[in-house]
Each structure stands twice: as structure tokens, then as C-alpha cells.
Design a protein around this motif. Structure first.
Motif, PDB file in Angstrom:
ATOM      1  N   SER A  12      10.559   8.219 -15.061  1.00 38.33           N
ATOM      2  CA  SER A  12       9.725   9.244 -14.439  1.00 38.33           C
ATOM      3  C   SER A  12       8.604   8.667 -13.584  1.00 38.33           C
ATOM      4  O   SER A  12       7.934   9.400 -12.858  1.00 38.33           O
ATOM      5  N   GLY A  13       8.388   7.363 -13.653  1.00 38.80           N
ATOM      6  CA  GLY A  13       7.358   6.724 -12.851  1.00 38.80           C
ATOM      7  C   GLY A  13       5.975   6.799 -13.478  1.00 38.80           C
ATOM      8  O   GLY A  13       5.803   7.277 -14.606  1.00 38.80           O
ATOM      9  N   ILE A  14       4.978   6.322 -12.742  1.00 35.86           N
ATOM     10  CA  ILE A  14       3.592   6.256 -13.197  1.00 35.86           C
ATOM     11  C   ILE A  14       2.799   7.381 -12.544  1.00 35.86           C
ATOM     12  O   ILE A  14       2.803   7.511 -11.308  1.00 35.86           O
ATOM     13  N   GLU A  15       2.138   8.185 -13.347  1.00 39.86           N
ATOM     14  CA  GLU A  15       1.328   9.289 -12.821  1.00 39.86           C
ATOM     15  C   GLU A  15       0.132   8.712 -12.068  1.00 39.86           C
ATOM     16  O   GLU A  15      -0.661   7.949 -12.635  1.00 39.86           O
ATOM     17  N   LEU A  16      -0.022   9.073 -10.795  1.00 42.44           N
ATOM     18  CA  LEU A  16      -1.047   8.464  -9.946  1.00 42.44           C
ATOM     19  C   LEU A  16      -2.401   9.154 -10.009  1.00 42.44           C
ATOM     20  O   LEU A  16      -3.407   8.603  -9.535  1.00 42.44           O
ATOM     21  N   PHE A  17      -2.435  10.324 -10.582  1.00 43.24           N
ATOM     22  CA  PHE A  17      -3.697  11.064 -10.716  1.00 43.24           C
ATOM     23  C   PHE A  17      -3.792  11.627 -12.126  1.00 43.24           C
ATOM     24  O   PHE A  17      -2.817  12.133 -12.669  1.00 43.24           O
ATOM     25  N   LYS A  18      -4.988  11.542 -12.694  1.00 47.86           N
ATOM     26  CA  LYS A  18      -5.265  12.136 -14.002  1.00 47.86           C
ATOM     27  C   LYS A  18      -6.431  13.102 -13.839  1.00 47.86           C
ATOM     28  O   LYS A  18      -7.509  12.699 -13.393  1.00 47.86           O
ATOM     29  N   ASP A  19      -6.189  14.352 -14.161  1.00 43.78           N
ATOM     30  CA  ASP A  19      -7.203  15.395 -13.986  1.00 43.78           C
ATOM     31  C   ASP A  19      -7.732  15.422 -12.552  1.00 43.78           C
ATOM     32  O   ASP A  19      -8.929  15.616 -12.310  1.00 43.78           O
ATOM     33  N   GLY A  20      -6.818  15.209 -11.610  1.00 43.74           N
ATOM     34  CA  GLY A  20      -7.158  15.262 -10.196  1.00 43.74           C
ATOM     35  C   GLY A  20      -7.794  14.004  -9.643  1.00 43.74           C
ATOM     36  O   GLY A  20      -8.056  13.913  -8.439  1.00 43.74           O
ATOM     37  N   LYS A  21      -8.030  13.007 -10.489  1.00 43.30           N
ATOM     38  CA  LYS A  21      -8.677  11.770 -10.050  1.00 43.30           C
ATOM     39  C   LYS A  21      -7.666  10.634  -9.965  1.00 43.30           C
ATOM     40  O   LYS A  21      -6.844  10.448 -10.860  1.00 43.30           O
ATOM     41  N   ALA A  22      -7.734   9.867  -8.875  1.00 40.99           N
ATOM     42  CA  ALA A  22      -6.804   8.755  -8.679  1.00 40.99           C
ATOM     43  C   ALA A  22      -6.989   7.696  -9.764  1.00 40.99           C
ATOM     44  O   ALA A  22      -8.114   7.347 -10.126  1.00 40.99           O
ATOM     45  N   ILE A  23      -5.881   7.199 -10.294  1.00 38.74           N
ATOM     46  CA  ILE A  23      -5.970   6.149 -11.308  1.00 38.74           C
ATOM     47  C   ILE A  23      -6.393   4.838 -10.662  1.00 38.74           C
ATOM     48  O   ILE A  23      -6.236   4.629  -9.451  1.00 38.74           O
ATOM     49  N   SER A  24      -6.907   3.927 -11.466  1.00 41.18           N
ATOM     50  CA  SER A  24      -7.351   2.632 -10.970  1.00 41.18           C
ATOM     51  C   SER A  24      -7.291   1.622 -12.105  1.00 41.18           C
ATOM     52  O   SER A  24      -7.576   1.972 -13.259  1.00 41.18           O
ATOM     53  N   GLY A  25      -6.908   0.382 -11.788  1.00 41.53           N
ATOM     54  CA  GLY A  25      -6.936  -0.669 -12.796  1.00 41.53           C
ATOM     55  C   GLY A  25      -5.580  -1.234 -13.143  1.00 41.53           C
ATOM     56  O   GLY A  25      -4.633  -1.156 -12.357  1.00 41.53           O
ATOM     57  N   THR A  59       0.841  -1.200   0.000  1.00 42.02           N
ATOM     58  CA  THR A  59       0.000   0.000   0.000  1.00 42.02           C
ATOM     59  C   THR A  59       0.871   1.242   0.000  1.00 42.02           C
ATOM     60  O   THR A  59       1.974   1.251   0.556  1.00 42.02           O
ATOM     61  N   ILE A  60       0.369   2.273  -0.660  1.00 41.24           N
ATOM     62  CA  ILE A  60       1.053   3.561  -0.716  1.00 41.24           C
ATOM     63  C   ILE A  60       0.023   4.660  -0.468  1.00 41.24           C
ATOM     64  O   ILE A  60      -1.187   4.429  -0.569  1.00 41.24           O
ATOM     65  N   ASN A  61       0.486   5.839  -0.125  1.00 42.04           N
ATOM     66  CA  ASN A  61      -0.360   7.020   0.001  1.00 42.04           C
ATOM     67  C   ASN A  61       0.211   8.101  -0.900  1.00 42.04           C
ATOM     68  O   ASN A  61       1.432   8.283  -0.959  1.00 42.04           O
ATOM     69  N   ALA A  62      -0.664   8.812  -1.602  1.00 45.13           N
ATOM     70  CA  ALA A  62      -0.156   9.809  -2.547  1.00 45.13           C
ATOM     71  C   ALA A  62      -1.148  10.945  -2.736  1.00 45.13           C
ATOM     72  O   ALA A  62      -2.344  10.808  -2.489  1.00 45.13           O
ATOM     73  N   MET A  63      -0.606  12.057  -3.193  1.00 45.68           N
ATOM     74  CA  MET A  63      -1.371  13.263  -3.495  1.00 45.68           C
ATOM     75  C   MET A  63      -1.270  13.553  -4.995  1.00 45.68           C
ATOM     76  O   MET A  63      -0.334  13.083  -5.667  1.00 45.68           O
ATOM     77  N   PRO A  64      -2.211  14.319  -5.548  1.00 46.30           N
ATOM     78  CA  PRO A  64      -2.097  14.718  -6.948  1.00 46.30           C
ATOM     79  C   PRO A  64      -0.732  15.348  -7.249  1.00 46.30           C
ATOM     80  O   PRO A  64      -0.189  16.096  -6.437  1.00 46.30           O
ATOM     81  N   GLY A  65      -0.187  15.003  -8.393  1.00 51.92           N
ATOM     82  CA  GLY A  65       1.131  15.483  -8.790  1.00 51.92           C
ATOM     83  C   GLY A  65       2.241  14.513  -8.460  1.00 51.92           C
ATOM     84  O   GLY A  65       3.378  14.705  -8.895  1.00 51.92           O
ATOM     85  N   GLU A  66       1.924  13.453  -7.702  1.00 58.11           N
ATOM     86  CA  GLU A  66       2.943  12.478  -7.319  1.00 58.11           C
ATOM     87  C   GLU A  66       2.901  11.253  -8.235  1.00 58.11           C
ATOM     88  O   GLU A  66       1.859  10.917  -8.808  1.00 58.11           O
ATOM     89  N   HIS A  67       4.039  10.605  -8.341  1.00 60.13           N
ATOM     90  CA  HIS A  67       4.203   9.457  -9.235  1.00 60.13           C
ATOM     91  C   HIS A  67       4.636   8.227  -8.446  1.00 60.13           C
ATOM     92  O   HIS A  67       5.153   8.336  -7.330  1.00 60.13           O
ATOM     93  N   LEU A  68       4.457   7.066  -9.065  1.00 57.51           N
ATOM     94  CA  LEU A  68       4.858   5.793  -8.467  1.00 57.51           C
ATOM     95  C   LEU A  68       5.924   5.122  -9.311  1.00 57.51           C
ATOM     96  O   LEU A  68       5.767   4.972 -10.529  1.00 57.51           O
ATOM     97  N   SER A  69       7.014   4.723  -8.671  1.00 52.65           N
ATOM     98  CA  SER A  69       8.013   3.877  -9.310  1.00 52.65           C
ATOM     99  C   SER A  69       8.091   2.552  -8.564  1.00 52.65           C
ATOM    100  O   SER A  69       8.028   2.523  -7.331  1.00 52.65           O
ATOM    101  N   LEU A  70       8.208   1.466  -9.309  1.00 51.27           N
ATOM    102  CA  LEU A  70       8.351   0.129  -8.750  1.00 51.27           C
ATOM    103  C   LEU A  70       9.643  -0.480  -9.275  1.00 51.27           C
ATOM    104  O   LEU A  70      10.034  -0.217 -10.421  1.00 51.27           O
ATOM    105  N   THR A  71      10.311  -1.293  -8.469  1.00 52.39           N
ATOM    106  CA  THR A  71      11.465  -2.044  -8.948  1.00 52.39           C
ATOM    107  C   THR A  71      11.400  -3.450  -8.382  1.00 52.39           C
ATOM    108  O   THR A  71      11.052  -3.642  -7.213  1.00 52.39           O
ATOM    109  N   LEU A  72      11.687  -4.442  -9.209  1.00 51.54           N
ATOM    110  CA  LEU A  72      11.848  -5.814  -8.733  1.00 51.54           C
ATOM    111  C   LEU A  72      12.685  -6.565  -9.760  1.00 51.54           C
ATOM    112  O   LEU A  72      12.629  -6.285 -10.956  1.00 51.54           O
ATOM    113  N   MET A  73      13.497  -7.488  -9.275  1.00 45.89           N
ATOM    114  CA  MET A  73      14.429  -8.203 -10.139  1.00 45.89           C
ATOM    115  C   MET A  73      13.738  -9.278 -10.971  1.00 45.89           C
ATOM    116  O   MET A  73      12.839  -9.965 -10.501  1.00 45.89           O
ATOM    117  N   MET A  74      14.163  -9.420 -12.207  1.00 43.37           N
ATOM    118  CA  MET A  74      13.834 -10.587 -13.013  1.00 43.37           C
ATOM    119  C   MET A  74      14.798 -11.669 -12.553  1.00 43.37           C
ATOM    120  O   MET A  74      15.991 -11.626 -12.845  1.00 43.37           O
TER     121      MET A  74
END
Length: 238
Positions: A158-171, A130-145
């Protein structure tokens, strides 16, 4: 090596995310799930050996920094990505990122769902964090193959944009995940190299490459994240 992560605690949150903003908004809580969608012995090496794909424990980083972990085409920064990508150990990377400029939070995920101890996710298994985030923040993940010398799955620098037009992404966000070569260790054929993952004698034992971070583009299915994993994100509230 991936086995080294046993001493880590599950789901460690290394720094608190997202204080309330000046206008009183509260951070959104997201659940991130990473599933290994491959089958056992799904891959066959050039010598006929069949092998299974596993993913190591990793990090989930919430940030405003444009490239907090790596920059494509440039050398590894020596801040822990090498240990993550060569040995499946995210602890050094997580420690170096915590409190750094533009880093809002760092979480280590290392225990498969339903498991009693840290370890990799093998075919059919999954991690959640779980993570907590505000609009304007991004998510980066790392894991080894896990069947590589120094390859890791992550989104663009640059990571994954967590909000689009102020709405949290989902899916499903798997399409934003790519397989990267850290450029720190000479590559051997995936699945059979003696200095890879579970076959190496100890951490950081392969031949140094002194290369740069690049995308893996060898035409194999494991280089196409949606073919071998599913990464989804779900906000607690829309």
C-alpha cells in the motif's frame, strides 16, 4: 543485471505529480534519500567468500492506488517488477506504471550522489530523488538487493502515507521498508549465486520459480532494512 541500467538518464520524471487541488492547495515537494549504510565485505557466505551489499537503481511512485506494484501472496503481474528485482532495471516497471489508474507520478533514480553516470549504490553511497504529492497520496519505492536472484526492497504494497493529519511527514522512514522476494527466479545463496546481479551472464537468465511475492525472512541482517540502509524523506515546507 544491475549493469544494464547504464543507458538510463538520471532522475527521470516520467509523469507530472499533483496538480493543484480544487481548494487551491499546491502539492508538497519532498526529497527522498536512500543510503547504503553497510561496509565493504560486511557479509560472509557459507563457503567463506566475503561480499558487499549494493542496491540497484529504482523507482519512486506517488499513488492513491492501494497496491500499485505488487500484492503479497500473489504472483508478479508481469509489468516490470521482474526486471527490477532480477536485473536491477527499473525502466519497464516505470513505463508500465506511468499513466495507470491511481498513479500520480513515477520517477526513476539511478545515479549515485556525486557520480557522473548511472549505477548501483555500493557501501557508503546514496541516491536522492524528488517527488510532489498531495494529502491522501502514498509513496512506493522499489530497488533490487543486488546480491540476490529476485529480491527487492520496498514498503508494504500500500506504500508509505505521505501526510498525517494533513501534515507532510518528515524524517527516517526506513522502518517501513522491507525485503521482498518477487517469486520470479529460483533463489541461490545471497552473495555467491552464479545467476545473481553482476555474476549472471545476461538479464533474465536464472531458472524461473513461478512463485508469489513474499517477504524475505531468512534471519540475515540484510532482510532487516534498518540494519543495512537509511531512507529519509524531507518536505520542502511543513
Amino acid at each position: 543485471m544491475i549493469k544494464k541500467v547504464i543507458g538510463l538518464s538520471a532522475g527521470i520524471i516520467l509523469s507530472a505529480a499533483g496538480m493543484a487541488s480544487a481548494n487551491g492547495d499546491q502539492p508538497t515537494k519532498f526529497t527522498v534519500r536512500i543510503e547504503n549504510t553497510t561496509k565493504p565485505d560486511a557479509f560472509t557466505a557459507s563457503n567463506g567468500v566475503k561480499w558487499s551489499l549494493a542496491y540497484s537503481p529504482g523507482t519512486a511512485v506517488v499513488h492513491t492506488e492501494k497496491a500499485p506494484i505488487f500484492s503479497a501472496g500473489k504472483k508478479d503481474r508481469g509489468k516490470g517488477l521482474e526486471a527490477q528485482s532480477e536485473d536491477g532495471d527499473p525502466s519497464m516497471l516505470a513505463k508500465s506504471l506511468t499513466g495507470a489508474k491511481g498513479i500520480k507520478s513515477v520517477a526513476v533514480f539511478n545515479t549515485p550522489i556525486g557520480a557522473s553516470a548511472p549505477g548501483p549504490i555500493t557501501p557508503g553511497a546514496a541516491y536522492e530523488t524528488t517527488i510532489n504529492a498531495m494529502p491522501g497520496e502514498h509513496l512506493s519505492l522499489t530497488l533490487m538487493m543486488g546480491q540476490s536472484n529476485d529480491w527487492f526492497y520496498a514498503p508494504a504494497e500500500s506504500g508509505i502515507e505521505l501526510f498525517k493529519d494533513g501534515k507532510a511527514i518528515s524524517g527516517d522512514i526506513t522502518s517501513q521498508i522491507m525485503l521482498w522476494d518477487a517469486g520470479t527466479e529460483v533463489d541461490q545463496e545471497a552473495g555467491i549465486g552464479s545467476e545473481q546481479g553482476l555474476r549472471q551472464k545476461g538479464p533474465n537468465t536464472g531458472k524461473a520459480e513461478n512463485g508469489v511475492v513474499t517477504k524475505v525472512a531468512d534471519g540475515k541482517s540484510y532482510a532487516d532494512a534498518p540494519s543495512v540502509m537509511r531512507v529519509t524523506i524531507k518536505p520542502a515546507m511543513q
